[in-house]
Enzyme design. Structure first.
Site, PDB file in Angstrom:
ATOM      1  N   ALA A 150     -21.912  27.321  17.999  1.00 33.91           N
ATOM      2  CA  ALA A 150     -21.805  28.318  16.936  1.00 33.91           C
ATOM      3  C   ALA A 150     -20.432  28.239  16.273  1.00 33.91           C
ATOM      4  O   ALA A 150     -20.305  28.258  15.050  1.00 33.91           O
ATOM      5  CB  ALA A 150     -22.025  29.712  17.507  1.00 33.91           C
ATOM      6  N   GLU A 151     -19.426  28.116  17.087  1.00 33.71           N
ATOM      7  CA  GLU A 151     -18.057  28.016  16.572  1.00 33.71           C
ATOM      8  C   GLU A 151     -17.895  26.743  15.742  1.00 33.71           C
ATOM      9  O   GLU A 151     -17.307  26.755  14.665  1.00 33.71           O
ATOM     10  CB  GLU A 151     -17.073  28.016  17.747  1.00 33.71           C
ATOM     11  CG  GLU A 151     -15.655  27.576  17.419  1.00 33.71           C
ATOM     12  CD  GLU A 151     -14.934  28.535  16.486  1.00 33.71           C
ATOM     13  OE1 GLU A 151     -13.928  28.118  15.909  1.00 33.71           O
ATOM     14  OE2 GLU A 151     -15.383  29.681  16.333  1.00 33.71           O
ATOM     15  N   LEU A 152     -18.457  25.648  16.244  1.00 36.83           N
ATOM     16  CA  LEU A 152     -18.346  24.376  15.529  1.00 36.83           C
ATOM     17  C   LEU A 152     -19.009  24.487  14.157  1.00 36.83           C
ATOM     18  O   LEU A 152     -18.454  24.055  13.141  1.00 36.83           O
ATOM     19  CB  LEU A 152     -18.995  23.267  16.357  1.00 36.83           C
ATOM     20  CG  LEU A 152     -18.804  21.845  15.838  1.00 36.83           C
ATOM     21  CD1 LEU A 152     -17.347  21.483  15.762  1.00 36.83           C
ATOM     22  CD2 LEU A 152     -19.536  20.869  16.744  1.00 36.83           C
ATOM     23  N   ARG A 154     -19.545  27.162  12.363  1.00 38.56           N
ATOM     24  CA  ARG A 154     -18.744  28.035  11.505  1.00 38.56           C
ATOM     25  C   ARG A 154     -17.581  27.237  10.910  1.00 38.56           C
ATOM     26  O   ARG A 154     -17.247  27.354   9.737  1.00 38.56           O
ATOM     27  CB  ARG A 154     -18.208  29.205  12.340  1.00 38.56           C
ATOM     28  CG  ARG A 154     -17.455  30.250  11.558  1.00 38.56           C
ATOM     29  CD  ARG A 154     -17.187  31.484  12.426  1.00 38.56           C
ATOM     30  NE  ARG A 154     -16.262  31.216  13.516  1.00 38.56           N
ATOM     31  CZ  ARG A 154     -14.938  31.307  13.411  1.00 38.56           C
ATOM     32  NH1 ARG A 154     -14.391  31.666  12.286  1.00 38.56           N
ATOM     33  NH2 ARG A 154     -14.154  31.056  14.442  1.00 38.56           N
TER      34      ARG A 154
END
Lengths: 357, 357
Positions: A150-152, A154
């Site tokens: 998810a962070e990647l 974003r």
């Protein structure tokens, strides 16, 4: 047949070594290939001047990193063999992935990228690494794949949003990918950089010149080193166009190396395959330009090429090399330094926003 | 006289603007000078190809730094306007001196180097800065001059000792300084880098082309901005070949800027002269390539050129600019971006020892 006889007689008249050379060269030609003089093609992607220009800009672009201050070139310094020359133990910010930087020079000829081969090609290496959050990478071994997806995602989105605000990049992506309605997308960053990286090759090393027929390109010691390199078994892994980079091997197959070379907590390719058979298995590194790519091993444990050769002989071949043998093999390895690519620094679009995370 | 009359009549026939241009150009020519198209000579040091090649190597050489991993190019990135584009608040390792990096582009035309002018010329800037211990610099404002001289001397000695072990450098210093019996000395590092830096100039900006007679090189808005730049008083400090860089001024002479622009604890040139008259006095920065050198001010407090112009107008001239005036001045400032030097990356000698301190 007659020609062969004449050649043999001429070789004998010229003295033994020429004849011995012929045989060593034939042996070498069966194991190695020279670096081509022009960039190799990438499957499915044609290099155009506009794509290469964009790829070069992006390679030097600090705004590709989440921290906005690290470009590909920061760690893959093209003045210093495509590596940063640092040791992990130095604790530098740039050492984020927990393993020593591998050179971008000739990387296009590797079967896969990274020490554990987790990127299948150059583009995969780019799109799954440049966006990494350095803080997250510091906590993981092996880098971006370990980051929360998810962070990647974003982060990728944020890069594209930022680049859309930079007119020079909007224009450069349009020119590089003229047939696409929406060319400024994440995947094209990887394509452009990968194409630029195909130009980072180092032809015409003394070894390659010798391989192609120039008897004078190698010294006698280097030829003796090459023979040892083949006879001792080094070439059973370090072969092909990159003299490595084509397969995987267990590090410590005969004898466990000291922990500074093989720390117990880095399981290598196991992280990719989850197979216990791949514990402590690593991609065999290319020995091209090894003169320039110190420090050595995935731990960066030594700057001493002789020591590195000794460790490999012991741990992989169970061989104790004499000082003379080591010297000769190192002499051969120094013949693997090719002609570095001539890179004119790109001029990047102005910066309009702070580099804060 | 007759020629002047004819010219005037022709100008009138061509319409008012041409005549107005002539007058604005004459005014501008009295205040500014174009960047020359070839590198200027340095007093007492002749540039030879060998000296320039050595200077370029050293400019990109991480081993010049005590930490062995920061080159001149690390902060003076030639892809990004000769600065690193970072903000002090980012807390990056590279921000060592407590003030925003100043560009190396056209630095040869500055009267002195650093925000406080503590280096009298390029060589002085080099020999008194590259050796600095980053850890010590982090604790001091203004960098290397604040370092214990004993430590600095030890460091200089260590650099020379290290370079003497690198055959390619021994050779390069011999070629660069062929008349010297002991060319690999500290002072020559500064001479070579300073000479290389004379090549880092940016001729042919739109403003310079206009100054030399090309009416089309500036837009109407840019010409209006230039007129405002002169009439409002900006040019009373930002003038000469570098449109700044030639003198010193108190920051906040009319109105004290906010502390993010002028922190109370950085006394500027006072540190150099120890004269209270120099408290909060700084070298007037060059506005050449200001489009590329964000963030602005010695604090790097903003990336917004409009905001920077507004702060300067208020604090130095007591003027409140309208949005339209600011836009025009900024349009003029963007005409100061010149042709960046074409720099082919040097290939540096192999690294044989770790980068540890």
């Amino acid at each position: 047949m007659r020609l062969f006889l004449i050649a043999s007689v001429l070789a004998l008249l010229a003295g033994g070594p020429a004849f011995a050379d012929l045989s060593l060269r034939d042996q070498a030609k069966g194991l190695f290939e020279p670096i081509p003089s022009t960039p190799p093609a990438l499957a499915g992607d044609v290099a155009t001047p506009d794509k290469l220009a964009l790829g070069k800009m992006l390679f030097f672009e600090p705004r590709l990193s989440e921290s906005q201050d690290l470009s590909c070139a920061a760690c893959h310094n093209l003045s210093t063999g495509g590596v940063d020359g640092g040791a992990l133990s130095g604790g530098r910010n740039a050492h984020l992935a927990g393993r020593e930087v591998q050179t971008v020079l000739n990387a296009v000829f590797n079967k896969a990228q990274y020490w554990d081969g987790r990127a299948v090609d150059l583009k995969d290496q780019v799109v799954n690494s440049v966006m990494a959050n350095p803080k997250a990478m510091l906590k993981t071994r092996g880098g971006p794949i370990a980051i929360n997806p998810a962070e990647l995602a974003r982060t990728k989105q944020r890069v594209i949003e930022q680049f859309r605000t930079i007119p020079a990049y909007v224009e450069a992506f349009k020119k590089a990918f003229p047939d696409e309605s929406d060319p400024l997308v994440y995947d094209n960053i990887g394509r452009a950089i990968a194409l630029f990286e195909t130009t980072l090759i180092t032809p015409d090393s003394p070894f390659d010149l010798w391989l192609k027929g120039d008897d004078q390109a190698l010294s006698d010691a280097q030829k003796a080193g090459l023979k040892l390199f083949i006879d001792k078994g080094c070439a059973s892994c370090h072969n092909g166009v990159n003299i490595g980079g084509a397969s995987y091997a267990r590090f410590g197959v005969v004898k466990e190396p000291a922990p500074e070379y093989l720390p117990a907590d880095d399981w290598g390719r196991f992280v990719v395959t989850k197979s216990l058979a791949d514990k402590y298995v690593f991609k065999i590194p290319s020995l091209r330009n090894v003169e320039l790519t110190a420090p050595y091993f995935h731990t960066g444990a030594t700057f001493d090429l002789k020591k590195a050769v000794g460790v490999m002989a012991e741990s992989q071949l169970g061989a104790q090399l004499s000082a003379d043998e080591t010297d000769k093999i190192v002499a051969f390895l120094l013949s693997l330094t090719g002609r570095s690519p001539e890179v004119v620094l790109p001029i990047l679009p102005p910066r309009r926003s702070p580099p804060a995370l």
